[in-house]
Design an enzyme around this catalytic site. Structure first.
Site, PDB file in Angstrom:
ATOM      1  N   LYS A  33       0.945  -1.253  -0.288  1.00 15.85           N
ATOM      2  CA  LYS A  33       0.254   0.050  -0.056  1.00 15.85           C
ATOM      3  C   LYS A  33       0.605   0.915   0.281  1.00 15.85           C
ATOM      4  O   LYS A  33       2.131   1.171   0.421  1.00 15.85           O
ATOM      5  CB  LYS A  33      -1.209  -0.070   1.171  1.00 15.85           C
ATOM      6  N   TYR A 243      15.770  31.386   2.550  1.00 12.70           N
ATOM      7  CA  TYR A 243      15.171  31.785   2.509  1.00 12.70           C
ATOM      8  C   TYR A 243      15.078  32.524   4.474  1.00 12.70           C
ATOM      9  O   TYR A 243      15.193  31.508   4.653  1.00 12.70           O
ATOM     10  CB  TYR A 243      13.635  31.208   2.461  1.00 12.70           C
TER      11      TYR A 243
HETATM   12  C1  LIG Z   1      -0.451  -1.857   6.697  1.00  6.40           C
HETATM   13  C2  LIG Z   1      -1.279  -2.661   7.638  1.00  6.40           C
HETATM   14  C3  LIG Z   1      -0.156  -3.925   7.573  1.00  6.40           C
HETATM   15  C4  LIG Z   1       1.070  -4.057   7.545  1.00  6.40           C
HETATM   16  O1  LIG Z   1       2.098  -3.405   8.996  1.00  6.40           O
HETATM   17  P1  LIG Z   1       3.289  -3.289   9.035  1.00  6.40           P
HETATM   18  O2  LIG Z   1       3.049  -2.594  10.288  1.00  6.40           O
HETATM   19  O3  LIG Z   1       3.570  -1.882   7.749  1.00  6.40           O
HETATM   20  O4  LIG Z   1       4.111  -4.532   9.446  1.00  6.40           O
HETATM   21  C5  LIG Z   1      -1.123  -5.038   8.244  1.00  6.40           C
HETATM   22  N1  LIG Z   1      -2.481  -5.410   8.430  1.00  6.40           N
HETATM   23  C6  LIG Z   1      -3.578  -4.043   7.904  1.00  6.40           C
HETATM   24  C7  LIG Z   1      -4.686  -4.581   8.254  1.00  6.40           C
HETATM   25  C8  LIG Z   1      -2.505  -2.786   7.921  1.00  6.40           C
HETATM   26  O5  LIG Z   1      -3.274  -1.814   7.433  1.00  6.40           O
END
Ligand SMILES: *Cc1c(COP(=O)(O)O)cnc(C)c1O
Length: 334
Positions: A33, A243
């Site tokens: 993701k 800046y």
């Molecule tokens: C993002 C996510 C993960 C992965 O989590 P990490 O801490 O990056 O391993 C697993 N399960 C769900 C539902 C998530 O949203």
């Protein structure tokens, strides 16, 4: 423009650590993701496939479409469920069941204590009944842990709740369901002996946000952020830079402008307390939209090669440092 190096060897090393711990590559779904935590969605999908993973997790169907050629099975965490043989959709609430299209493959999220997403444990049987009536294909039942990376026993309380969920789903009459609760931190802390699927995110990219007391796997950062030199100039003692002229040269010095800025997803807030790059150079003055200034003449400088320590400098976590890096920064495989 700034660029990103992706270290394939380190990525494979991390995946291998988790595969060894859980006993099989089959137990791992790589979480891709948010542009694969800033690493580049399609590139990381390709590498995960090359390593031998067959399952992935993304946020929506747009991401899923991009990585379909690389995986057998894709779990979508937040989108409305419709029929797509290759994808399963998370049901985060009873309302999601209503919105789901008949025949869709779904995985029910149960709230075992995080109170962010998922049906309440008291709604479990109602949800299962609605899933049946609606003609959805229930592939999995899942939960998410809220404190796996904290020094606390809450992980065990949620695990106990999830064990109860497993029993109730089976008692309801569903067989052949996959159950999963592991994120990286849970997989690092627990033994993984039950062979449940690991939804592996940050750990694959080389980070372990657990307190140091937990002796776990040795992971290696996959991403490093680099910037290229735009121009070099001499600065006399007392002259100011950038800046607001916030940085005042304490001596005669040679400085260069490099092509990274907050427009690329690098935080400007750093300039209040200068961020020190991976090579030990403090950023001089304020971060501009597309530029920073360093006391260096090198053609290329490494800004950051460890998002955990970079995050600590600016009081955030590795996840935020990584995911804010813009998608249009070039990702180079090494
Ligand atoms: C993002 C996510 C993960 C992965 O989590 P990490 O801490 O990056 O391993 C697993 N399960 C769900 C539902 C998530 O949203």
């Amino acid at each position: 423009m700034a660029f990103i190096k992706i270290n394939k060897q380190n990525f494979f090393h991390n995946l291998n650590q988790f595969a060894l711990k859980s006993g099989s590559k089959k137990n791992i779904a790589i979480v891709l993701k948010d542009n694969a935590y800033g690493h580049g969605l399609e590139l990381m999908a390709q590498l995960a496939q090359e390593f031998g993973l067959t399952q992935a997790v993304v946020r929506n169907h747009v991401e899923a479409k991009i990585i379909k050629p690389y995986f057998n099975q894709i779990l979508i965490l937040g989108d409305e469920a419709f029929v797509d043989k290759q994808c399963s959709f998370t049901l985060n609430s009873l309302k999601d069941i209503v919105k789901a299209k008949q025949g869709a493959t779904v995985e029910l999220k149960v709230d075992t204590g995080m109170h962010r997403n998922g049906v309440a444990m008291s709604e479990l049987e109602t949800a299962l009944k609605h899933i049946q009536e609606k003609g959805l294909i229930l592939k999995g039942v899942m939960t998410h842990n809220r404190s796996a990376d904290e020094l606390s026993s809450e992980l065990f309380w949620q695990t106990k709740n999830f064990n109860e969920v497993k029993q109730r789903v089976t008692a309801f009459g569903f067989t052949d369901i996959r159950f999963h609760a592991y994120n990286s931190a849970s997989a690092l802390r627990l033994t993984c002996s039950n062979k449940d699927l690991i939804r592996l995110g940050i750990g694959a990219y080389g980070y372990n946000e657990l307190p140091d007391v937990y002796k776990t796997l040795e992971l290696k950062p996959v991403l490093s952020l680099w910037a290229k030199k735009v121009a070099t100039r001499k600065l006399k003692k007392g002259e100011r830079v950038g800046y607001g002229g916030q940085f005042i040269a304490p001596k005669n010095m040679t400085i260069s402008t490099y092509d990274l800025g907050y427009g690329d997803g690098w935080m400007r807030s750093n300039s209040m307390k200068p961020f020190v790059t991976a090579e030990g150079l403090p950023m001089l003055g304020r971060v501009s939209m597309d530029y920073i200034i360093l006391e260096s003449e090198k053609e290329e400088v490494c800004i950051m090669n460890d998002a955990l320590s970079a995050g600590r400098q600016v009081q955030t976590i590795s996840y935020e440092i990584l995911t804010q890096l813009h998608t249009d920064i070039e990702r180079v495989l090494i």
